[in-house]
Write a protein that holds these residues in place. Structure first.
Motif, PDB file in Angstrom:
ATOM      1  N   UNK A  87       0.198 -13.438   9.085  1.00 19.47           N
ATOM      2  CA  UNK A  87      -0.563 -14.137   8.209  1.00 19.47           C
ATOM      3  C   UNK A  87      -1.707 -13.374   7.363  1.00 19.47           C
ATOM      4  N   UNK A  88      -2.372 -12.505   8.337  1.00 25.70           N
ATOM      5  CA  UNK A  88      -3.310 -11.686   8.053  1.00 25.70           C
ATOM      6  C   UNK A  88      -3.029 -10.548   6.871  1.00 25.70           C
ATOM      7  N   UNK A  89      -1.786  -9.786   7.058  1.00 24.05           N
ATOM      8  CA  UNK A  89      -1.212  -9.190   6.051  1.00 24.05           C
ATOM      9  C   UNK A  89      -0.882  -9.771   4.856  1.00 24.05           C
ATOM     10  N   UNK A  90      -0.198 -10.865   4.912  1.00 25.90           N
ATOM     11  CA  UNK A  90       0.046 -11.626   3.401  1.00 25.90           C
ATOM     12  C   UNK A  90      -1.258 -12.068   2.763  1.00 25.90           C
ATOM     13  N   UNK A  91      -2.201 -12.526   3.720  1.00 33.65           N
ATOM     14  CA  UNK A  91      -3.443 -12.762   2.914  1.00 33.65           C
ATOM     15  C   UNK A  91      -4.278 -11.593   2.216  1.00 33.65           C
ATOM     16  N   UNK A  92      -4.112 -10.733   3.275  1.00 34.71           N
ATOM     17  CA  UNK A  92      -4.930  -9.352   2.404  1.00 34.71           C
ATOM     18  C   UNK A  92      -4.112  -8.911   1.209  1.00 34.71           C
ATOM     19  N   UNK A  93      -2.795  -8.857   1.361  1.00 27.84           N
ATOM     20  CA  UNK A  93      -2.386  -8.395   0.078  1.00 27.84           C
ATOM     21  C   UNK A  93      -2.266  -9.480  -1.061  1.00 27.84           C
ATOM     22  N   UNK A  94      -2.241 -10.776  -0.922  1.00 28.75           N
ATOM     23  CA  UNK A  94      -2.584 -11.726  -1.820  1.00 28.75           C
ATOM     24  C   UNK A  94      -4.033 -11.476  -2.610  1.00 28.75           C
ATOM     25  N   UNK A  95      -5.109 -11.289  -1.835  1.00 24.46           N
ATOM     26  CA  UNK A  95      -6.265 -11.013  -2.274  1.00 24.46           C
ATOM     27  C   UNK A  95      -6.497  -9.757  -2.836  1.00 24.46           C
ATOM     28  N   UNK A  96      -6.033  -8.652  -2.370  1.00 23.46           N
ATOM     29  CA  UNK A  96      -5.788  -7.385  -2.975  1.00 23.46           C
ATOM     30  C   UNK A  96      -5.215  -7.383  -4.148  1.00 23.46           C
ATOM     31  N   UNK A  97      -4.179  -8.113  -4.448  1.00 24.48           N
ATOM     32  CA  UNK A  97      -3.499  -7.847  -5.628  1.00 24.48           C
ATOM     33  C   UNK A  97      -4.126  -8.801  -6.883  1.00 24.48           C
ATOM     34  N   UNK A  98      -4.636  -9.901  -6.358  1.00 20.43           N
ATOM     35  CA  UNK A  98      -5.440 -10.769  -7.375  1.00 20.43           C
ATOM     36  C   UNK A  98      -6.609 -10.215  -7.905  1.00 20.43           C
ATOM     37  N   UNK A  99      -7.191  -9.216  -7.054  1.00 17.72           N
ATOM     38  CA  UNK A  99      -8.500  -8.477  -7.272  1.00 17.72           C
ATOM     39  C   UNK A  99      -8.248  -6.978  -7.791  1.00 17.72           C
ATOM     40  N   UNK A 100      -6.800  -6.837  -8.200  1.00 16.91           N
ATOM     41  CA  UNK A 100      -6.623  -5.218  -8.394  1.00 16.91           C
ATOM     42  C   UNK A 100      -7.318  -4.686  -9.556  1.00 16.91           C
ATOM     43  N   UNK A 181       9.015  -8.587   2.029  1.00 18.56           N
ATOM     44  CA  UNK A 181      10.079  -8.095   2.981  1.00 18.56           C
ATOM     45  C   UNK A 181       9.407  -6.726   3.519  1.00 18.56           C
ATOM     46  N   UNK A 182       8.726  -5.826   2.802  1.00 18.17           N
ATOM     47  CA  UNK A 182       8.116  -4.683   3.136  1.00 18.17           C
ATOM     48  C   UNK A 182       7.114  -5.219   3.955  1.00 18.17           C
ATOM     49  N   UNK A 183       6.026  -6.233   3.859  1.00 15.87           N
ATOM     50  CA  UNK A 183       5.138  -6.564   4.725  1.00 15.87           C
ATOM     51  C   UNK A 183       5.678  -7.167   5.915  1.00 15.87           C
ATOM     52  N   UNK A 184       6.897  -7.898   6.118  1.00 19.25           N
ATOM     53  CA  UNK A 184       7.446  -8.239   7.107  1.00 19.25           C
ATOM     54  C   UNK A 184       7.884  -7.215   8.032  1.00 19.25           C
ATOM     55  N   UNK A 185       8.337  -6.163   7.615  1.00 20.87           N
ATOM     56  CA  UNK A 185       8.914  -4.814   8.255  1.00 20.87           C
ATOM     57  C   UNK A 185       8.052  -4.220   8.938  1.00 20.87           C
ATOM     58  N   UNK A 186       6.578  -3.993   7.790  1.00 20.13           N
ATOM     59  CA  UNK A 186       5.461  -3.279   8.671  1.00 20.13           C
ATOM     60  C   UNK A 186       4.996  -4.061   9.680  1.00 20.13           C
ATOM     61  N   UNK A 187       4.735  -5.308   9.839  1.00 21.58           N
ATOM     62  CA  UNK A 187       4.309  -5.888  10.626  1.00 21.58           C
ATOM     63  C   UNK A 187       5.269  -6.156  11.971  1.00 21.58           C
ATOM     64  N   UNK A 188       6.310  -6.081  11.656  1.00 20.80           N
ATOM     65  CA  UNK A 188       7.388  -6.272  12.813  1.00 20.80           C
ATOM     66  C   UNK A 188       7.218  -5.026  13.717  1.00 20.80           C
TER      67      UNK A 188
END
Length: 196
Positions: A87-100, A181-188
């Protein structure tokens, strides 16, 4: 009503500055051009921000991730390492991409602006502190191996930051990969190393 108009004016000026600076760079755009793009006079810009650098710093404070991440840690933690870090990783990436656009401006021009990097670095510092506290709590709850929480927080941040920057730069290595999928693999991988 006056407070709403001031807030609306501020937002328009910030968004115009982000768009123009993303396209032409910080030094490639004038305060006059920013004001005109937003539909205001240069005098209005200076009344709200006093300088172009203050305008950029306000944009960074308003649209970067510190406050959103703090709220996320306060309200959405489940105390399950995999669930929380995903959840933290997905939120981080959503915010970073929105503010790219803003992040690319900071990366390109931030080093040339006095004290800008130090002021904007509060966002990753706050995320690090939140992660350290979380990891310490998970160790105390015996839901994570005893390890150095600070180095794990840094590893998690930089793992995600690298992927976020690659995505923003349209890295060819990421073109054939489903990003979630990349995020899921990193977190896993990260979680697998930390579970007791």
């Amino acid at each position: 009503m006056a407070g709403f108009q001031k807030h609306e004016t501020t937002d328009k000026l910030i968004l115009a500055a982000i768009d123009l600076m993303a396209e032409y760079g910080y030094n490639g755009v004038t305060t006059q051009e920013i004001a005109e793009r937003a539909g205001f006079s240069e005098k209005t810009l200076f009344r709200h921000f006093q300088s172009k650098q203050n305008l950029l710093e306000m944009a960074f404070q308003r649209y970067h991730y510190a406050d959103e991440m703090k709220l996320l840690f306060e309200t959405q933690i489940k105390w399950d390492l995999h669930t929380d870090l995903l959840m933290i990783a997905r939120s981080y990436h959503e915010i970073m991409y929105r503010n790219r656009k803003l992040i690319m401006i900071a990366a390109k021009d931030g080093g040339n602006l006095p004290n800008f990097r130090e002021r904007t670095h509060r966002h990753p510092q706050q995320l690090k502190a939140l992660l350290v506290d979380y990891f310490e709590s998970m160790i105390q709850r015996e839901k994570m191996v005893a390890t150095d929480p600070e180095t794990k927080a840094l590893a998690f941040i930089y793992m995600n930051y690298g992927a976020a920057i690659g995505r923003m730069n349209d890295d060819p290595m990421l073109r054939n990969v489903q990003f979630d999928k990349l995020i899921e693999e990193e977190v896993w991988l990260f979680v697998r190393a930390l579970l007791p």
